[in-house]
Design a protein around this motif. Structure first.
Motif, mmCIF file in Angstrom:
data_model
loop_
_atom_site.group_PDB
_atom_site.id
_atom_site.type_symbol
_atom_site.label_atom_id
_atom_site.label_comp_id
_atom_site.label_asym_id
_atom_site.label_seq_id
_atom_site.Cartn_x
_atom_site.Cartn_y
_atom_site.Cartn_z
ATOM 1 N N PRO A 1 35.593 15.534 -15.170
ATOM 2 C CA PRO A 1 35.967 14.472 -14.226
ATOM 3 C C PRO A 1 36.695 14.989 -12.981
ATOM 4 O O PRO A 1 36.515 14.461 -11.882
ATOM 5 N N THR A 2 37.503 16.019 -13.150
ATOM 6 C CA THR A 2 38.203 16.589 -11.998
ATOM 7 C C THR A 2 37.195 17.212 -11.038
ATOM 8 O O THR A 2 37.291 17.055 -9.817
ATOM 9 N N TYR A 3 36.216 17.894 -11.592
ATOM 10 C CA TYR A 3 35.153 18.506 -10.792
ATOM 11 C C TYR A 3 34.332 17.422 -10.091
ATOM 12 O O TYR A 3 33.945 17.577 -8.927
ATOM 13 N N LEU B 1 37.414 29.193 -17.110
ATOM 14 C CA LEU B 1 36.521 28.089 -17.453
ATOM 15 C C LEU B 1 36.387 27.945 -18.965
ATOM 16 O O LEU B 1 36.287 26.835 -19.483
ATOM 17 N N ASN B 2 36.404 29.063 -19.662
ATOM 18 C CA ASN B 2 36.228 29.029 -21.112
ATOM 19 C C ASN B 2 37.466 28.555 -21.872
ATOM 20 O O ASN B 2 37.367 28.229 -23.058
ATOM 21 N N ILE B 3 38.610 28.492 -21.216
ATOM 22 C CA ILE B 3 39.780 27.916 -21.891
ATOM 23 C C ILE B 3 40.031 26.478 -21.448
ATOM 24 O O ILE B 3 40.899 25.804 -21.974
ATOM 25 N N LEU C 1 34.683 25.335 -5.772
ATOM 26 C CA LEU C 1 35.300 24.125 -6.317
ATOM 27 C C LEU C 1 35.760 24.353 -7.751
ATOM 28 O O LEU C 1 36.865 23.945 -8.124
ATOM 29 N N ALA C 2 34.941 25.002 -8.548
ATOM 30 C CA ALA C 2 35.319 25.302 -9.939
ATOM 31 C C ALA C 2 36.543 26.213 -9.974
ATOM 32 O O ALA C 2 37.460 26.003 -10.780
ATOM 33 N N GLN C 3 36.572 27.191 -9.089
ATOM 34 C CA GLN C 3 37.695 28.124 -9.054
ATOM 35 C C GLN C 3 38.997 27.427 -8.675
ATOM 36 O O GLN C 3 40.044 27.709 -9.260
ATOM 37 N N VAL C 4 38.945 26.528 -7.729
ATOM 38 C CA VAL C 4 40.140 25.782 -7.340
ATOM 39 C C VAL C 4 40.669 24.995 -8.540
ATOM 40 O O VAL C 4 41.871 24.988 -8.816
ATOM 41 N N ILE C 5 39.770 24.347 -9.264
ATOM 42 C CA ILE C 5 40.173 23.516 -10.400
ATOM 43 C C ILE C 5 40.835 24.345 -11.499
ATOM 44 O O ILE C 5 41.813 23.911 -12.109
ATOM 45 N N VAL C 6 40.316 25.552 -11.758
ATOM 46 C CA VAL C 6 40.891 26.358 -12.844
ATOM 47 C C VAL C 6 41.970 27.320 -12.367
ATOM 48 O O VAL C 6 42.478 28.121 -13.140
ATOM 49 N N GLY C 7 42.326 27.249 -11.081
ATOM 50 C CA GLY C 7 43.435 28.048 -10.575
ATOM 51 C C GLY C 7 43.128 29.500 -10.288
ATOM 52 O O GLY C 7 43.997 30.366 -10.406
ATOM 53 N N VAL C 8 41.891 29.766 -9.884
ATOM 54 C CA VAL C 8 41.483 31.119 -9.495
ATOM 55 C C VAL C 8 41.270 31.124 -7.982
ATOM 56 O O VAL C 8 40.781 30.139 -7.424
#
Length: 169
Positions: free
Chosen positions: A133-135, A123-125, A102-109
């Motif tokens: 909130p998106t997560y 994630l760090n940028i 889920l985190a990867q989808v949100i940050v485009g990985v």
């Protein structure tokens, strides 16, 4: 870098503290401090729990979560405390792979379920104001999908949503 201690304190609160439970319908079975026996039958703390020596199990709880969740989501490598906490907390609730994807989808990985260097970099940028909130919405969608697939899990939905919303504070 993010700090495990406050993340752990919030998570253990969300897991109900240091309690032994056996909730009907909980797929993990008997649980102590959020550690489910079925998927973790070899956890060293069970020998203490079975002897009703809860005090000796307490330090093992912290170690369990640090090794099996915080380290695997690379919490120490994340710069934003809120981002690290929400990924860590969700990983405890649903598993590292699901939380990472889920985190990867949100940050485009590309979502592979393992937080590597590229995911950490993204994630760090990212800002917590955008990511958290998106997560949270993605987590709620995941919980709804679980309940739609298996109606017996619906009794946990309100608790899961409340846990998610608490993380937005």
């Amino acid at each position: 870098m993010a700090d495990f201690t406050p993340a752990f304190e919030k998570m253990i609160h969300d897991e109900g503290g240091y309690q032994l439970t056996d909730i009907p319908g909980d797929r993990g079975g008997q649980t102590y401090a959020g550690i489910a026996r079925k998927p973790n039958p070899d956890w060293a703390g069970w020998q203490h729990i079975d002897r009703k020596d809860f005090g000796s199990a307490t330090p093992l709880v912290r170690e369990f979560y640090k090794t099996n969740f915080w380290d695997r989501v690379r919490g120490d490598d994340l710069t934003d405390q809120a981002i690290a906490e929400t990924i860590f907390n969700f990983s405890v609730n649903t598993g590292v792979g699901v939380a990472a994807k889920l985190a990867q989808v949100i940050v485009g990985v590309a979502p592979d379920g393992a937080i590597g260097a590229k995911t950490v970099e993204r994630l760090n940028i990212c800002t917590a104001e955008k990511f958290v909130p998106t997560y949270a919405l993605a987590k709620i969608q995941r919980y709804a999908a679980i309940c739609n697939k298996d109606r017996s899990q619906s009794k946990f939905l309100l608790g899961w949503i409340n846990r998610t919303l608490q993380g937005l504070k």
